[in-house]
Design a protein around this motif. Structure first.
Motif, PDB file in Angstrom:
ATOM      1  N   UNK A   1       0.805  -1.223   0.000  1.00 39.24           N
ATOM      2  CA  UNK A   1       0.000   0.000   0.000  1.00 39.24           C
ATOM      3  C   UNK A   1       0.837   1.272   0.000  1.00 39.24           C
ATOM      4  N   UNK A   2       2.003   1.243   0.615  1.00 41.20           N
ATOM      5  CA  UNK A   2       2.813   2.467   0.561  1.00 41.20           C
ATOM      6  C   UNK A   2       3.478   2.664  -0.796  1.00 41.20           C
TER       7      UNK A   2
ATOM      8  N   UNK B   1       4.974  18.715  12.331  1.00 38.59           N
ATOM      9  CA  UNK B   1       4.122  17.686  11.721  1.00 38.59           C
ATOM     10  C   UNK B   1       2.726  17.723  12.285  1.00 38.59           C
ATOM     11  N   UNK B   2       1.783  17.393  11.475  1.00 39.90           N
ATOM     12  CA  UNK B   2       0.414  17.395  11.970  1.00 39.90           C
ATOM     13  C   UNK B   2      -0.588  17.372  10.844  1.00 39.90           C
TER      14      UNK B   2
ATOM     15  N   UNK C   1      -8.754   9.028   3.427  1.00 39.13           N
ATOM     16  CA  UNK C   1      -8.491   7.935   4.359  1.00 39.13           C
ATOM     17  C   UNK C   1      -9.346   6.725   3.968  1.00 39.13           C
TER      18      UNK C   1
ATOM     19  N   UNK D   1      -0.755   9.643  -0.209  1.00 40.27           N
ATOM     20  CA  UNK D   1       0.182   9.457   0.902  1.00 40.27           C
ATOM     21  C   UNK D   1      -0.480   9.836   2.228  1.00 40.27           C
TER      22      UNK D   1
ATOM     23  N   UNK E   1      -2.853   7.405   3.558  1.00 33.20           N
ATOM     24  CA  UNK E   1      -2.243   6.255   4.237  1.00 33.20           C
ATOM     25  C   UNK E   1      -1.687   6.621   5.600  1.00 33.20           C
ATOM     26  N   UNK E   2      -1.042   7.794   5.679  1.00 32.84           N
ATOM     27  CA  UNK E   2      -0.330   8.113   6.914  1.00 32.84           C
ATOM     28  C   UNK E   2      -1.196   8.879   7.902  1.00 32.84           C
ATOM     29  N   UNK E   3      -2.320   9.354   7.460  1.00 35.94           N
ATOM     30  CA  UNK E   3      -3.282  10.135   8.247  1.00 35.94           C
ATOM     31  C   UNK E   3      -2.826  11.556   8.577  1.00 35.94           C
ATOM     32  N   UNK E   4      -1.551  11.863   8.394  1.00 40.26           N
ATOM     33  CA  UNK E   4      -1.153  13.252   8.614  1.00 40.26           C
ATOM     34  C   UNK E   4       0.108  13.522   7.805  1.00 40.26           C
TER      35      UNK E   4
ATOM     36  N   UNK F   1       3.961  15.911   7.165  1.00 40.81           N
ATOM     37  CA  UNK F   1       4.941  16.885   7.616  1.00 40.81           C
ATOM     38  C   UNK F   1       5.747  17.363   6.422  1.00 40.81           C
TER      39      UNK F   1
ATOM     40  N   UNK G   1       7.935  14.830   4.515  1.00 43.31           N
ATOM     41  CA  UNK G   1       7.400  13.463   4.474  1.00 43.31           C
ATOM     42  C   UNK G   1       7.833  12.669   3.249  1.00 43.31           C
ATOM     43  N   UNK G   2       7.993  13.333   2.120  1.00 40.46           N
ATOM     44  CA  UNK G   2       8.216  12.554   0.889  1.00 40.46           C
ATOM     45  C   UNK G   2       9.504  12.932   0.176  1.00 40.46           C
TER      46      UNK G   2
END
Ligand SMILES: Nc1ncnc2c1ncn2[C@@H]1O[C@H](COP(=O)(O)OP(=O)(O)OP(=O)(O)O)[C@@H](O)[C@H]1O
Ligand SMILES: Nc1ncnc2c1ncn2[C@@H]1O[C@H](COP(=O)(O)OP(=O)(O)OP(=O)(O)O)[C@@H](O)[C@H]1O
Ligand SMILES: [Mg+2]
Ligand SMILES: [Mg+2]
Lengths: 315, 314, 487, 313
Positions: free
Chosen positions: D42-43, D136-137, D145, D221, D224-227, D229, D232-233
């Motif tokens: 999934x990622x 992050x947040x 989601x 993304x 999948x990660x729900x939040x 920063x 992140x990528x």
């Protein structure tokens, strides 16, 4: 017309113009009081980018897709191993340097072996290699910081007639690289390969040999830079090269070397290295937050390339 | 009884001495625990790059491998929540430490980074009652630890208005970057009374000040051996005074024991706090002696320590 | 009458002037092309032929003068030209090599829209290929990369002649046959006649005068950016044409050196893939490689060259030099000046103590510039500023300037004008007389006849060796076709 | 049977993926299940989208060094604006896509090296991301989601999404006439220009398309990660380039394969998993990633050889 031609022929002038304006803006903040200090700092830190930048430039000159991503890991491993070997003894300084040169040669050899044997694009070959080299650095020292020999440390941090020693080293290396590029057969060869590998082969150029030497040269320069940087900053750190991945590429391309290969220039690397250091200093000086600082850095890079880039349309 | 249980350590970065010390501590304590049959396995995993996405993938793989507990030092407090949730749903105990996660199903062994930042100013306020100009060296932009320590420092400065932050640079927690950034801004700065840091940048900053031939301000240190040695030298030479503060890498072992206790069926609160490791003028020598050459000042935790922390939280 | 003429006029360029810096590429050119005629355009390398084509085609704007399409002078540019039915096959191949044949059709025909364009494009190009080159055997589903140079040229020609909604009014062919062998070239010429008979117009550029004389209705001769003659083809012959271009006609003398062979060959190769004859070349010999295009001649040259040239270590003394036929693929270094392009293969001789001696390099360059007349004001100009034929001359000079004892030539005369060819032949002979050997692959029978000895290729192997008086068109052709094919 | 070169370009990456997958299944049979496959892949979905975006840029002979920071930026926008006020979020995304198009135009018109411009843009996107989320947040929009965690029958979402991405982009890039133009501009700009097309428009469209896929990558993304920063990528820049290459694409000449690119992204994700299934000492875990990349590529070479032998027979 004549001035215009000069600009067309010497694309690096733009990076120097940009550097000069950024410098002026920065020293204006203190009404000029910071000019000496800032210049010295700029020369010092530009020197490191210049050394890795030269190596990267040789590789980039080899043509599209040629790039060495193993530069940071090579720097780290070289710094780690050399400092470990020297173990703060002044008598080992030269041995350490030789070790780091050898190390660079081996890594360069490994890089090209992967490219050649596995027939994979350099970008992936050197990335894979960098992981292995980084692991080796971790394995040898587990991130412990060993101090450099006293003499070496004071050499790298002091200056001659106001010019930092590392900048002098970088200058000598640049002069050497310039000769190599402009005056020797090797320089012609890499430029030819960069324009058309097949045509180079058919003109009798030993393509693989030349490319191998180039990858080794790049790794050796990165290695030497790692050695100097570790001595300069008082010990090797596992992340000490990270900064130089993008930096080495940025100074090459901002300096006016054609990314498509076949065309390169050394003065531009100096201009761009100074520029990259001074931009961050300027934005720090004026107290911008991280976000704005990043945005402005990016916009300034694009601005420089926009002004300088028009040259390519005339042929 | 946890003799059949397997615990994994999910780590996202191995590129600095702190993380290396963390891994070494983990190795030391868990090898012993496995040998004694306390747990069946305690394997560490590290990603190649310091990225939340990669760590999320790593955690998903750990789920597949059937670990009973995962101890996480997270790259991001929130970006792993998806993967952590999946782990919890698969019945896995997740304990986060240092870099903690916000997902409610996980346990947190937190360090109050904000207080850590604030403590630096409080110390300075005592040492330099007249106040003065501060240079702040921050970490990597966009990372929560950086933001929290910075917030703490700002709060401290607000409470002690005799201090003024005249310059702030991002050192990305890398020695050479910090040194570079400080060297660039230093010529334009007025006299600096103290440099507040986030850990590990003190030595590089001191080098930059020396190179620029500026008077030596008070550098707040971050427990690295080279910083402590420098401090010791200055102290011996001219009675230089400062303090040093950071989180001990050995907290990974605390997390290990906490995970073991949870697997053992103990009642453990979701939020635990560990104190940060602070070195002061008087205990400098003692700490320096304990610190590995080139490493970080460290404390490792035993099962008893962990039980104390757990019961203190009740 | 004039109105009628104007109506028939497809394109007219009047008083067109265009300069690239100091080079006056076009210096007041008048060129009118009417429906139903094939105009032949000839001239020396760098005369301005490709440049006037680019002006007509809309790619370049004239600095003075006008271009009108069908009598209309309004608008200039690629879009206007295309809207007026002007199509062009350029000197350098200009398909997209990464696309399939029918995808290339889509690119070249913007009006081919809507669903199912793939099969319609395929049909269109298949039909057209069949019409121009019956029995071509090209797989139109394949990527252009997978086609040989000749096949690419054929595809490009077919696409240009294909009419999707309306057939093209004018097709410009800039040296279309440079990569085609004699048979294909003949098919091409025959089609041009049919196309013209149906009312189309063609502008044909070629250095092969025979083609021009037999196919064109009217011949325009250019020299140094000017039109110096514009006459009906029936009024001209090869000699008058050459004279109009400004060259002195020389009789082709077939005097072979007939040298006594030294004991051992300078170059040899066992039979390829274990079939056919072995290859040998002796000192001072000009050895021809003949046969139909694409039967392994280039491969043989490449094998010879690559097997004797180190890829890892510089060869201490160059044994072989290579002259490329496909300039853009394995010849020129586009970012470099003419001088650097010329000297790249002789750097070892030009350098003393590891540094290149620029003065000697300049001297060498100037010497060759004069010797084979590279038309440029300055050798420091970029190589791409040269006309196609002049670029080829530079490649020639590159090989001849080396000290190599043997020179391999991969059909190097593509696009070189008649006058220069004569000079080059001359140089070849004198070099051969002084002991150099030449291995010469050529698709032109005239050149094959200049060789001392000829190997004929078929299906990747050498099937015949002809020497001396036996080198005749008839013998070469006979050997090129297997017994079954020979009529 | 004669294989077209585009088919060959596909078979080899697919075969390497299959071999790697077999090795993973052998080492960890648990992965051979609905959840197992989902966890493995999934990622890879956001990576696949970023790879496709990079591929479109590479199709016109450029390289995007800002892919990672741009996806991070998109993730930050998704977790904040798009979640809180979708209207603003969409507007920001449209603006970002327009910026991409402008970038494509400027690079062409001023004949700039794409590497430098995108390098500069990477600072800009990174800065914007830090401004949006200094720490992050944020929260994933419910629908993102839901989409990323939904459980379709029989085949896990990760596989469904990969197949959909591969097929959609294959149709768009390889079959449609729009795709032909983009690839044509990579193969031979002059011929596209001479045929009367506006290369500026083609390139603007290609860059905008890349921007669009990168936006999707950011959204996926965060789903999948729900939040999010700001960092992140970052890795996606190199991952996406490596994915395109692994999938049989090339740096110049417009030679690309969308299905291959998706397979390349999956292969990269799988290589990471493969590694964590072999217990390696932490010192060498990073090096092993390099070794695995090398092994995968060696496999590619081996298959390539087989293929050639097959073809010449
Ligand atoms: N882009 C350019 N820049 C500078 N000079 C150019 C350029 N294009 C053409 N020229 C010059 O213009 C002149 C005419 O060139 P052109 O290509 O039209 O010749 P040509 O008649 O087609 O020759 P050939 O038979 O060799 O193809 C030449 O002297 C050439 O060097
Ligand atoms: N100039 C070249 N450079 C590199 N490879 C080439 C070249 N020409 C041909 N080849 C390669 O050699 C092989 C044989 O080529 P080809 O069939 O064209 O032979 P040829 O007899 O030389 O044909 P032609 O008459 O077109 O020159 C092909 O695989 C082709 O890719
Ligand atoms: Mg021409
Ligand atoms: Mg050929």
């Amino acid at each position: 017309m004549n001035g215009h031609r000069l600009l067309l022929a010497k694309p690096w002038i733009w990076s120097f113009a940009a550097t000069a304006s950024v410098w002026i803006i920065t020293v204006l903040f203190t009404g000029g009081a910071s000019s000496v200090g800032l210049s010295q700092a700029a020369l010092t830190f530009a020197a490191f980018s210049v050394i890795v930048g030269i190596g990267q430039m040789f590789v980039i000159t080899l043509g599209p897709g040629n790039i060495d991503l193993s530069v940071p890991a090579t720097m780290t491993l070289s710094g780690t191993l050399a400092l470990k070997l020297m173990d703060v003894q002044d008598s080992m300084i030269l041995v350490g340097l030789i070790l780091s040169i050898l190390l660079g040669a081996i890594i360069g050899l490994g890089n090209y072996a992967l490219i050649k044997i596995l027939k994979i694009p350099p970008i992936i070959a050197t990335l894979s290699m960098s992981f292995i080299v980084q692991s080796t650095a971790i394995w040898t020292n587990r991130g412990l910081r060993i101090k450099p020999p006293e003499t070496l440390a004071s050499f790298t941090t002091s200056s001659l007639l106001g010019i930092p020693h590392v900048a002098i080293v970088a200058l000598i290396l640049s002069a050497f690289a310039w000769l190599l590029l402009e005056k020797t057969i090797y320089g012609r060869w890499i430029s030819a390969i960069g324009q058309s590998t097949f045509a180079a082969r058919m003109a009798g150029i030993p393509v693989d040999g030349t490319r191998l030497v180039t990858y080794m040269l790049c790794a050796v320069l990165a290695s030497v830079c790692g050695y100097l940087l570790a001595s300069f900053s008082g010990g090797a750190a596992l992340n000490m090269g990270a900064e130089y991945l993008l930096m080495s590429i940025a100074v090459v391309v901002i300096g006016g070397t054609a990314v498509a290969g076949g065309n390169s220039n050394i003065p531009g690397i100096w201009g761009a290295s100074l520029f990259m250091f001074l931009v961050v200093s300027m934005l720090n000086t004026y107290g911008f937050g991280a976000g704005f600082r990043l945005i402005l850095t990016g916009l300034l890079i694009i601005a420089v390339i926009l002004v300088a880039g028009g040259r390519r349309s005339t042929r | 009884d946890t003799a059949g249980k397997k615990i994994a350590l999910s780590n996202n970065y191995a590129g600095n001495s702190w993380r290396q010390a963390m891994l070494t501590s983990w190795d030391k304590i868990t090898k012993d625990a496995v040998a004694k049959g306390v747990v069946a396995a305690a394997d560490p995993f590290t990603t190649a790059e310091n990225q939340a996405t990669e760590q999320a993938a790593q955690i998903q793989n750990l789920i597949l491998q059937g670990y009973d507990a995962i101890v996480v030092n997270a790259a991001s407090p929130t970006a792993l929540n998806g993967a952590i949730k999946e782990a919890c749903d698969a019945g896995i105990t997740v304990v986060s430490f240092d870099g903690i996660v916000t997902e409610p199903c996980a346990w947190r062994i937190a360090v109050d980074f904000k207080a850590m930042g604030e403590s630096q100013i409080e110390y300075l306020a005592k040492k330099l009652p007249k106040g003065g100009n501060l240079l702040e060296i921050r970490g990597l932009a966009g990372v929560s630890v950086d933001d929290e320590i910075h917030a703490g420092i700002q709060a401290g400065v607000q409470k002690n208005p005799q201090f003024k932050i005249v310059g702030s640079v991002n050192g990305d927690w890398a020695q050479d970057v910090a040194q570079r950034a400080v060297a660039g801004i230093l010529p334009s700065l007025p006299e600096i009374a103290a440099v507040v840091t986030q850990g590990g940048d003190g030595y590089g900053a001191a080098q930059a000040f020396a190179a620029a031939k500026r008077p030596t301000p008070t550098f707040v240190m971050g427990n690295r051996e080279d910083e402590l040695v420098w401090w010791k030298q200055q102290k011996d030479k001219n009675g230089y005074e400062t303090m040093s503060v950071s989180i001990a890498p050995g907290v990974s072992t605390l997390a290990f024991w906490v995970a073991q206790q949870i697997l053992d069926g103990k009642e453990v609160k979701k939020d635990l706090v560990v104190p940060f490791l602070r070195i002061d003028q008087d205990n400098l020598e003692a700490n320096l002696a304990k610190t590995q050459k080139g490493g970080v000042a460290n404390v490792e935790y035993s099962l008893e320590d962990a039980q104390k922390v757990i019961s203190a939280a009740k | 009458m004039t109105a009628n003429l104007m109506k028939n006029e497809v394109v007219a360029a009047r008083g067109v002037k265009l300069a690239f810096g100091a080079v006056k590429a076009l210096d007041g050119v008048d060129l009118v092309i009417r429906a139903g005629e094939c105009v032949g355009l000839v001239g020396h390398n760098g005369a301005g032929k490709s440049t006037i084509v680019n002006v007509i085609n809309g790619g370049l704007s004239p600095q003075e003068g006008v271009v009108s399409y069908g009598g209309e002078t309004s608008g200039h540019g690629i879009a206007t030209a295309r809207a007026s039915g002007v199509r062009c096959v350029f000197q350098e191949l200009s398909l997209c090599p990464n696309l399939t044949v029918n995808e290339n059709v889509r690119i070249m025909h913007p009006d081919l829209k809507g669903w199912n364009w793939r099969s319609r494009a395929l049909e269109l190009v298949k039909k057209q290929l069949q019409e121009i080159f019956p029995g071509h055997g090209i797989d139109c589903d394949s990527t252009v990369d997978d086609l040989s140079i000749a096949e690419r040229q054929m595809v490009e020609i077919a696409i240009s002649f294909a009419g999707f909604v309306v057939p093209p009014k004018l097709v410009i062919l800039d040296e279309p046959t440079s990569s085609l062998d004699a048979g294909l070239a003949a098919q091409m010429m025959a089609y041009i006649r049919r196309f013209v008979a149906d009312g189309g117009a063609v502008l044909l550029i070629s250095h092969i005068l025979g083609e021009i004389l037999s196919t064109a209705d009217r011949i325009v001769v250019m020299k140094d950016g000017r039109v110096v003659a514009d006459r009906l083809a029936s009024e001209m012959n090869a000699r008058s044409l050459v004279e109009a271009m400004g060259n002195v006609v020389r009789e082709q003398e077939y005097q072979r050196s007939g040298i006594a062979r030294s004991s051992s060959p300078v170059l040899s190769m066992p039979p390829r893939r274990g079939r056919g004859l072995a290859f040998e070349a002796y000192r001072g010999e000009i050895v021809g490689l003949a046969g139909l295009g694409g039967h392994g001649q280039t491969e043989t040259l490449l094998d010879l060259y690559l097997s004797r040239n180190g890829n890892w270590w510089p060869t201490p003394r160059d044994e072989l030099a290579f002259v490329a036929g496909d300039r853009s693929l394995n010849g020129t270094f586009p970012l470099w000046s003419i001088l650097k392009n010329l000297t790249i293969a002789s750097l070892q001789e030009l350098s003393s103590r590891t540094f290149i001696d620029n003065a000697r390099e300049n001297r060498l360059g100037l010497g060759w510039k004069n010797r084979i007349e590279i038309r440029t004001p300055d050798l420091e100009n970029r190589i791409l500023s040269l006309s196609g034929g002049n670029q080829q001359k530079v490649l020639f000079a590159r090989a001849l300037a080396t000290t190599a004892r043997t020179v391999l030539m991969d059909d190097p005369m593509r696009g070189v004008d008649v006058g220069t060819k004569q000079e080059v032949y001359e140089i070849l002979r004198s070099e051969a007389a002084s002991g150099r050997s030449f291995i010469w692959y050529s698709t032109e029978m005239d050149e094959i006849r200049l060789c001392d000895r000829v190997y004929v290729f078929r299906e990747g192997a050498i099937v015949a060796e002809l020497a001396g008086e036996a080198v005749t068109e008839k013998n070469v052709l006979a050997a090129s076709f297997s017994a079954g094919e020979a009529a | 049977m004669k294989l077209s070169s585009s088919a060959v370009r596909l078979i080899i990456p697919a075969a390497s993926l299959a071999v790697l997958l077999a090795a993973v299944f052998y080492m960890q049979p648990r992965a051979m299940s609905y959840t197992g496959l989902n966890l493995l892949f999934n990622l890879a979905v956001p990576i696949a989208l970023a790879t496709v975006a990079q591929m479109v840029i590479m199709a016109v002979n450029d390289l995007d060094l800002s892919m990672g920071t741009f996806v991070s930026f998109c993730a930050c926008v998704t977790a904040t604006f798009l979640q809180a006020s979708p209207g603003t979020g969409i507007l920001i995304f449209l603006g970002a896509i327009a910026a991409y198009a402008a970038m494509g135009v400027i690079i062409y018109v001023r004949e700039l090296p794409a590497i430098v411009v995108t390098l500069g843009m990477s600072f800009v996107w990174g800065g914007l991301a830090v401004l949006i989320l200094p720490s992050p947040g944020g929260t994933a929009p419910g629908w993102a989601r839901w989409l990323m965690t939904s459980k379709p029958p029989f085949v896990p979402m990760a596989i469904v999404a990969s197949v959909v991405i591969a097929l959609a982009t294959h149709f768009l890039i390889m079959r449609s006439s729009f795709g032909v133009l983009i690839r044509g501009a990579g193969g031979n700009v002059r011929s596209v220009e001479r045929a009367g097309w506006s290369v500026v428009k083609v390139r603007a469209a290609a860059y905008a398309l890349a921007g669009f896929f990168a936006v999707l990558s950011g959204i996926a993304l965060v789903g999948l990660t729900t939040s999010a920063d700001a960092n992140i990528a970052l890795r996606y820049t190199l991952l996406s380039i490596a994915g395109v290459i692994l999938g049989g694409g090339e740096f110049v000449g417009g030679k690309i394969s969308p299905i291959g690119a998706v397979i390349g992204a999956l292969t990269l994700a799988l290589a990471g998993s493969f590694l964590s299934f072999m217990r390696i000492s932490p010192d060498w875990q990073i090096g092993a990633q390099g070794a695995i990349l090398i092994v995968v590529l060696a496999m590619r070479l081996f298959l390539n050889r087989l293929e050639k032998r097959e073809k010449s027979r």
